[in-house]
Design a protein around this motif. Sequence first.
Motif, PDB file in Angstrom:
ATOM      1  N   GLY A  56       0.781  -1.224   0.000  1.00 32.37           N
ATOM      2  CA  GLY A  56       0.000   0.000   0.000  1.00 32.37           C
ATOM      3  C   GLY A  56       0.814   1.275   0.000  1.00 32.37           C
ATOM      4  N   GLU A  57       2.072   1.209   0.428  1.00 28.36           N
ATOM      5  CA  GLU A  57       2.882   2.412   0.529  1.00 28.36           C
ATOM      6  C   GLU A  57       3.542   2.798  -0.791  1.00 28.36           C
ATOM      7  OE1 GLU A  57       5.642   2.375   3.805  1.00 28.36           O
ATOM      8  OE2 GLU A  57       4.379   1.006   4.943  1.00 28.36           O
ATOM      9  N   GLY A  58       3.543   1.925  -1.771  1.00 28.70           N
ATOM     10  CA  GLY A  58       4.269   2.185  -3.005  1.00 28.70           C
ATOM     11  C   GLY A  58       3.361   2.482  -4.180  1.00 28.70           C
ATOM     12  N   THR A  59       3.977   2.694  -5.332  1.00 29.89           N
ATOM     13  CA  THR A  59       3.233   2.879  -6.578  1.00 29.89           C
ATOM     14  C   THR A  59       2.350   1.662  -6.824  1.00 29.89           C
ATOM     15  OG1 THR A  59       4.928   4.292  -7.557  1.00 29.89           O
ATOM     16  CG2 THR A  59       3.484   3.136  -9.079  1.00 29.89           C
ATOM     17  N   GLU A  60       1.150   1.901  -7.302  1.00 26.72           N
ATOM     18  CA  GLU A  60       0.221   0.801  -7.547  1.00 26.72           C
ATOM     19  C   GLU A  60       0.764  -0.137  -8.621  1.00 26.72           C
ATOM     20  OE1 GLU A  60      -4.219   2.267  -6.846  1.00 26.72           O
ATOM     21  OE2 GLU A  60      -3.121   3.570  -8.227  1.00 26.72           O
ATOM     22  N   SER A  61       0.532  -1.407  -8.425  1.00 26.12           N
ATOM     23  CA  SER A  61       1.019  -2.407  -9.368  1.00 26.12           C
ATOM     24  C   SER A  61      -0.036  -2.730 -10.406  1.00 26.12           C
ATOM     25  CB  SER A  61       1.431  -3.680  -8.631  1.00 26.12           C
ATOM     26  OG  SER A  61       0.320  -4.230  -7.937  1.00 26.12           O
ATOM     27  N   THR A  62       0.428  -3.251 -11.547  1.00 24.85           N
ATOM     28  CA  THR A  62      -0.474  -3.726 -12.595  1.00 24.85           C
ATOM     29  C   THR A  62       0.087  -5.013 -13.173  1.00 24.85           C
ATOM     30  OG1 THR A  62       0.628  -2.445 -14.326  1.00 24.85           O
ATOM     31  CG2 THR A  62      -1.186  -1.370 -13.195  1.00 24.85           C
ATOM     32  N   VAL A  63      -0.541  -5.499 -14.227  1.00 29.22           N
ATOM     33  CA  VAL A  63      -0.171  -6.789 -14.799  1.00 29.22           C
ATOM     34  C   VAL A  63       1.187  -6.744 -15.486  1.00 29.22           C
ATOM     35  CG1 VAL A  63      -2.561  -7.462 -15.129  1.00 29.22           C
ATOM     36  CG2 VAL A  63      -1.366  -6.270 -16.968  1.00 29.22           C
ATOM     37  N   LEU A  64       1.858  -7.880 -15.507  1.00 27.35           N
ATOM     38  CA  LEU A  64       3.101  -8.011 -16.258  1.00 27.35           C
ATOM     39  C   LEU A  64       2.826  -7.983 -17.753  1.00 27.35           C
ATOM     40  CD1 LEU A  64       6.200  -8.644 -16.159  1.00 27.35           C
ATOM     41  CD2 LEU A  64       5.559 -11.061 -16.296  1.00 27.35           C
TER      42      LEU A  64
END
Length: 287
Positions: free
Chosen positions: A90-98
């Motif tokens: 939650g503290e970092g840049t949001e993730s998305t799909v590879l």
Amino acid sequence: MDFTAETATEAVVESFRHTDDPRLREVLESLTRHLHDFVRDVGLSLEEWEQALAFLTAVGQKCDDTRQEFVLLSDVLGVSMLVETLSGAGEGTESTVLGPFHMTESPSRELGDSVDLLGTGRACVVSGRVLASDGTPLPGAELDVWQCNEEGFYDVQQPDVQPPGNGRGLFHADDQGRYWFRTVVPSPYPIPTDGPVGRLLDATGRHPYRPAHVHFIVKAKDHLPVTTHAFVADSPYIDSDAVFAVKSGLITDFAESYEERDAERFGVGVPFVHARFDLVLAPEASR
């Protein structure tokens, strides 16, 4: 015990009783219960199950060194994004799909290099900082970058047109956590539709398009890596990504710039397109 519709689930669950790995046992037991419940819920027929097996077989047969149809299937069913979202810090840049096109190793490049080996289109610069969640820079952070060209194709899709490594680069941030590279503005594109996943989309009336974006995998010592995208603001399909990967915090302005000092620093002429995209990594202890 006879194998009946009533005893089937517990019989299979019991067969995993001697699994040494407790996590593997947990996953297999849950998978069995949910899968059996699904079969009962929809009243799956033998013919339909045979069709499902044929579909999954075709998905596997479509995979090769530069094409991952199972990743594509996971993407269009929203599973890839669900796993990424549940696993994200939650503290970092949001993730998305590879995505299905991270199939080759990105060539190492120096900061400021161009990933556009064809020299086509308007000059574009992507720049930003890699930061810890407390705002401090992360010197030397690794950034693996890949994208399609202006026509919406990755290098592995056009081996006779694009040289290997076009649109790809492995960069390291400077001592202030800054990065920058030259490229072209990517285009929206359809995910591959010439296989079983494409037929699934067609059968369900879904379009195959993704909004324009640049992929990133960012890593730094003692921090959790992030797999993410910088989405081009106002791109077509930004509200209907075929793989459900768009998050509002990742939508990025690719804006025309007339800043001559920036152009000189980046080695481009004016006007040029400039996208600023900072990346934040959470500490390992946050997971």
